[in-house]
Design an enzyme around this catalytic site. Structure first.
Site, short mmCIF file in Angstrom:
data_model
loop_
_atom_site.label_atom_id
_atom_site.label_comp_id
_atom_site.label_asym_id
_atom_site.label_seq_id
_atom_site.Cartn_x
_atom_site.Cartn_y
_atom_site.Cartn_z
N CYS A 142 -6.22 4.21 -61.80
CA CYS A 142 -6.59 4.61 -60.52
C CYS A 142 -5.81 6.18 -60.34
O CYS A 142 -6.32 7.02 -61.14
CB CYS A 142 -6.27 3.92 -59.19
SG CYS A 142 -6.80 4.44 -57.64
N LYS A 163 -11.70 7.41 -47.14
CA LYS A 163 -11.07 6.68 -47.96
C LYS A 163 -12.10 5.80 -48.61
O LYS A 163 -12.89 5.26 -47.89
CB LYS A 163 -9.69 5.84 -47.51
CG LYS A 163 -9.03 5.00 -48.48
CD LYS A 163 -8.09 4.38 -47.99
CE LYS A 163 -7.45 3.43 -49.01
NZ LYS A 163 -6.20 2.60 -48.38
N HIS A 235 -9.39 -0.61 -59.41
CA HIS A 235 -8.03 -1.61 -59.28
C HIS A 235 -8.58 -2.90 -59.27
O HIS A 235 -8.42 -3.81 -58.52
CB HIS A 235 -7.60 -1.50 -57.78
CG HIS A 235 -6.53 -0.61 -57.79
ND1 HIS A 235 -5.34 -0.27 -58.14
CD2 HIS A 235 -6.52 0.81 -57.05
CE1 HIS A 235 -4.83 0.90 -57.89
NE2 HIS A 235 -5.47 1.43 -57.15
N GLU A 237 -7.30 -4.96 -61.06
CA GLU A 237 -5.96 -6.04 -61.16
C GLU A 237 -5.64 -6.57 -59.71
O GLU A 237 -5.00 -7.33 -59.63
CB GLU A 237 -4.78 -5.06 -61.76
CG GLU A 237 -3.95 -4.49 -60.60
CD GLU A 237 -4.78 -3.09 -60.55
OE1 GLU A 237 -4.17 -2.31 -59.66
OE2 GLU A 237 -5.75 -2.73 -61.24
N ARG A 249 -2.35 -2.52 -42.90
CA ARG A 249 -1.22 -1.65 -43.05
C ARG A 249 -1.47 -0.30 -42.51
O ARG A 249 -0.86 0.32 -41.65
CB ARG A 249 -0.48 -1.56 -44.46
CG ARG A 249 0.55 -0.57 -44.71
CD ARG A 249 0.50 -0.13 -46.08
NE ARG A 249 -0.93 0.63 -46.34
CZ ARG A 249 -1.18 0.85 -47.83
NH1 ARG A 249 -0.37 0.53 -48.98
NH2 ARG A 249 -2.28 1.68 -48.13
#
Length: 305
Positions: A142, A163, A235, A237, A249
């Site tokens: 990333c 985003k 990502h 992972e 969040r």
């Protein structure tokens, strides 16, 4: 074969409950085999979460892997107790005299900043330069991938209108790559970032090859011809609920954030998301370990060039 971890690391208990083969230090020293030494520069704020995610993938391999964690000394993490870092982490100064079969540079929540504005940028540049002569293959994730492309090849990152968050379909641009061996014709990858790199700028660099991309998420995997430097913009992972936790969040922080795409069933945040990228993630890391680390690195680790 297992991944070798410090027996006190929280990831050990988590992975053992998942039936991931973990070997503690005391057991590993009795084996007459040289483990692969993998160094992880963990720049993520939730250290334990990232350690566990990477350990899970590196442990799904027939190879013995020795896991070494480092953090930057030029930046003090706000979300990790000092005692935890002292117990499980080292700094670059502690390991720079050693050589490693592999290096993983994680993402970091600093992508809205210019690279040079990041407090640990100079230290990261030193580590990336060091990796050229002390590491067989480096795996950038990333923001770490964007930082590596910028440092090594001058490729800039650009802000996105909003985003990029969700699970996106990807295809292989170069199907003959052994890094993609065993991949389906179409595979899913989580992304979570505010910036991107441009395909046309990467294609101008003769040393780089784009291996996989997405119509929505853009370039995904870029590598040098010999695989010494690998750049992964997503990502893979991530755990099943990582995107959910990030979304909640950001929402609680009052950010104008959209729901992750293709993630919650029927876009209903009350429903548990399904993991649709686990098999791809395991293949990606096992292929990297096997073809670009294990089969490339010398038996005498000190002869790495």
């Amino acid at each position: 074969m297992p991944i070798k971890l410090n027996s006190e690391l929280p990831a050990v208990e988590i992975l053992e409950k998942e039936n991931i083969f973990v070997m503690t230090d005391s057991r590993a020293i009795t084996q007459d085999i040289r483990p692969l030494k993998i160094l992880v520069l963990n720049l993520m704020p939730k250290k334990t979460e990232t350690e566990t995610q990477l350990s899970r993938l590196l442990g799904n391999s027939p190879l013995q892997v020795e896991f070494e964690l480092i953090h930057t000394k030029s930046h003090v993490p706000k979300h990790t107790p000092k005692e935890y870092l002292l117990a499980f982490y080292k700094t670059f100064d502690d390991v720079k005299h050693q050589k490693f079969d592999g290096l993983i540079i994680t993402g970091a929540p600093v992508e809205k900043m210019e690279f040079e504005e990041v407090t640990y940028w100079e230290e990261l540049c030193e580590i990336m330069e060091w990796s050229k002569t002390h590491v067989t293959s480096t795996f950038h994730i990333c923001w770490g991938a964007q930082a590596g492309l910028y440092y090594h090849y001058g490729i800039k990152k650009y802000p996105l209108p909003e985003k990029l968050s969700g699970i996106y379909n990807h295809t292989a641009d170069y199907k003959q790559s052994i890094l993609l061996r065993g991949f389906d014709d179409e595979f899913k990858v989580p992304h979570s970032r505010y910036t991107t790199v441009k395909r046309e700028e990467i294609e101008k660099v003769p040393e780089l090859k784009i291996l996989a991309s997405s119509d929505e998420a853009g370039v995904y995997i870029v590598t040098t011809e010999n695989g010494k430097q690998i750049f992964v913009t997503g990502h893979s992972e991530y755990d099943t609920e990582t995107l959910k936790n990030e979304f909640l969040r950001d929402k609680d922080a009052g950010l104008d954030i959209k729901m992750p795409k293709n993630y919650f069933p029927n876009d209903d945040i009350t429903k548990a998301p399904l993991n649709t990228w686990r098999s791809h993630a395991n293949l990606l890391y096992s292929n990297w370990l096997n073809y670009f680390v294990y089969q490339t690195t010398p038996y005498d680790i000190e002869t790495i060039e």
